[in-house]
Design an enzyme around this catalytic site. Structure first.
Site, short mmCIF file in Angstrom:
data_model
loop_
_atom_site.label_atom_id
_atom_site.label_comp_id
_atom_site.label_asym_id
_atom_site.label_seq_id
_atom_site.Cartn_x
_atom_site.Cartn_y
_atom_site.Cartn_z
N ASN A 1 0.81 -1.22 0.00
CA ASN A 1 0.00 0.00 0.00
C ASN A 1 0.85 1.27 0.00
OD1 ASN A 1 0.72 -0.70 2.71
ND2 ASN A 1 -0.81 0.73 3.46
N GLY B 1 1.12 -11.34 10.86
CA GLY B 1 1.93 -10.79 11.94
C GLY B 1 2.07 -11.74 13.10
N GLU C 1 3.71 -3.90 12.68
CA GLU C 1 2.66 -2.90 12.47
C GLU C 1 1.56 -3.60 11.71
OE1 GLU C 1 0.14 -0.87 10.87
OE2 GLU C 1 1.67 0.02 9.56
N CYS D 1 -2.99 2.18 6.48
CA CYS D 1 -3.23 1.66 7.83
C CYS D 1 -3.85 2.71 8.73
CB CYS D 1 -1.91 1.18 8.43
SG CYS D 1 -1.17 -0.20 7.54
N GLU E 1 7.85 2.47 14.48
CA GLU E 1 8.60 3.00 13.36
C GLU E 1 8.83 4.49 13.63
OE1 GLU E 1 9.37 0.87 10.93
OE2 GLU E 1 7.66 -0.39 10.40
#
Length: 470
Positions: free
Chosen positions: A146, A227, A244, A278, A451
């Site tokens: 994305n 994840g 994430e 997200c 991040e």
């Protein structure tokens, strides 16, 4: 294009290839190797061999290479942005901003390279205590489709600045721009093996990275199921992990908010990148006193979005990136079509491309999945609430906790929203922006680790304590 392994461009050991398709036209725009376990092994070997030399380089010298790469990216922004549009589908303006954002991230971490300090503590009983911050070694970055360029920067920047080497796995549908940027790293003087890029499916390339015993950290951005698998698998070899995992970001519109600004923010925050972000606005809770007017404004702004090929002028929303994503969005709308009010959109245009109209929903039951699960596409539900208590309770009623926003002129309400909303980042009178200085990540099932910012840099190091007695 080929994979980058040990400073050289290579085909897959198996000889396999993957096509990259333009989601707006369904035309082939590139071919990349379909890497596998042997290719990952070669990349990790190259990264391991480069570790000691890169870590020994003065941090400022590492920063200079990042600065030079950023400069080359800025020089090539037109070419790189067009490449990103072709493989991902987003409008050219968004792609240009993303490429520039990548350069900004590198510049930010390059600027921090001279600030990598440990600690020194003098004690009377034990002598001098020195705490060094040392690089982890070989790190793996697994990036989604994305925001492939920006998220690559979020992983490469802190990892390399801290003295680590990296093996990067781009998403199978969006590898081209990342590979092109890899070439610019080499032109900027990055030593061979410091950054390696292996293309291929997640079930082979990703799995090989997560299980490789010499990989010391995995940074993964993607959906919850994968994840969890990454975390469970990485634990077998005691890897550092950051995850994430997306969100179902709520937006609360209070009765004193500037409704014009809030409606524009909701439309931009939801339909940016065709809703495939997200931190996008995933659901809106608006006070009942202003709900009707807010819906009118939001519907007007949503209908103004022009959809089409991202390279065309005045296009504000491109297609979804892939067929599976389009099918999921169609299913979401069909599931509520009989019980929800569709204020606008709700259909797929005829013709080629993975397009879906920007869609607004109202009148949903409280238990509708669209209000609790992450919807990765251009669908936005609007829900009326009586007050801030009800809004916050509804906003927190999911397993996600990535981002949230509150729109109000009241400082007290804003402060309460910042305190009570369960999210890794809370915006006030804005949404979706994440500058590189801002630590970014989620709470609850939205992930672990961060991040961006010095916080990400620290997570690419580990402490070593030295006790020295004279």
């Amino acid at each position: 294009m080929k994979m980058l392994i040990g400073g050289e461009w290579k085909t897959a050991a198996s000889g396999g290839e993957m096509e990259v398709i333009n989601p707006a036209t369904w035309e082939k725009v590139g071919v990349v190797p379909q890497g596998g376990q042997d290719d990952v092994g070669a990349a990790v070997d190259a990264a391991s061999e480069a570790c000691s030399g890169w870590a020994a380089l003065p941090p400022v010298e590492r920063g200079k290479i990042l600065f030079r790469t950023a400069a080359l990216v800025r020089e090539e922004v037109g070419r790189l942005a067009a490449m990103l549009v072709a493989e991902q589908g987003k409008p050219l303006r968004e792609a240009t901003d993303e490429v520039r954002g990548f350069a900004h991230v590198l510049e930010y971490y390059a600027g921090l390279s001279s600030s990598l300090y440990g600690e020194s503590i003098n004690t009377r009983l034990y002598g001098r205590i020195i705490v060094e911050k040392r690089p982890l070694g070989v790190c793996a970055g697994i990036i989604p489709w994305n925001m492939p360029v920006m998220i690559a920067g979020w992983k490469i920047g802190p990892a390399l600045t801290a003295g680590n080497t990296m093996v990067l796995k781009p998403a199978s549908t969006t590898p081209l721009t990342t590979l092109a940027i890899g070439d610019l790293f080499l032109k900027a003087g990055l030593p061979a093996g410091v950054l390696n890029i292996v293309t291929g499916p997640g079930e082979t390339v990703g799995e090989a990275l997560v299980t490789h015993p010499e990989v010391r950290k995995v940074s993964f951005t993607g959906e919850i199921g994968t994840g969890r698998h990454v975390a469970e698998t990485a634990a077998q070899t005691m890897k550092h992990v950051s995850l994430e995992l997306g969100g179902s970001d709520p937006m609360i519109v209070c009765d004193d908010a500037d409704l014009e600004v809030a409606a524009a923010g909701a439309a931009a925050g939801r339909f940016y990148n065709c809703g495939q972000t997200c931190t996008a606005v995933k659901r809106v809770y608006v006070f009942s006193e202003v709900a009707e007017r807010f819906r009118e404004l939001l519907t007007e702004k949503t209908r103004a979005f022009t959809i089409g090929n991202g390279m065309e002028k005045r296009v504000r929303m491109g297609p979804l990136n892939n067929a599976a994503g389009l099918e999921r969005i169609e299913a979401v709308v069909e599931d509520v079509r009989d019980e929800a009010e569709i204020l606008t959109g709700g259909t797929r245009p005829e013709g080629k491309g993975f397009f879906y109209e920007p869609t607004l929903l109202a009148g949903l039951p409280a238990d509708a999945p669209v209000l609790s699960e992450e919807v990765f596409g251009p669908v936005l539900p609007v829900v009326e609430v009586e007050d801030l208590d009800e809004a916050v309770e509804a906003a927190n009623s999911t397993r996600y906790g990535l981002g949230a926003s509150i729109w109000t002129k009241d400082l007290g309400r804003a402060e309460r929203g910042c305190q009570d909303l369960e999210a890794g980042i809370v915006w006030v009178n804005q949404h979706i922006k994440v500058p590189p200085e801002t630590p970014f990540g989620g709470v609850k099932w939205s992930g672990t680790g961060r991040e961006n910012g010095v916080h990400a840099l620290e997570r690419y190091t580990e402490e070593k304590a030295l006790l020295i007695r004279p």
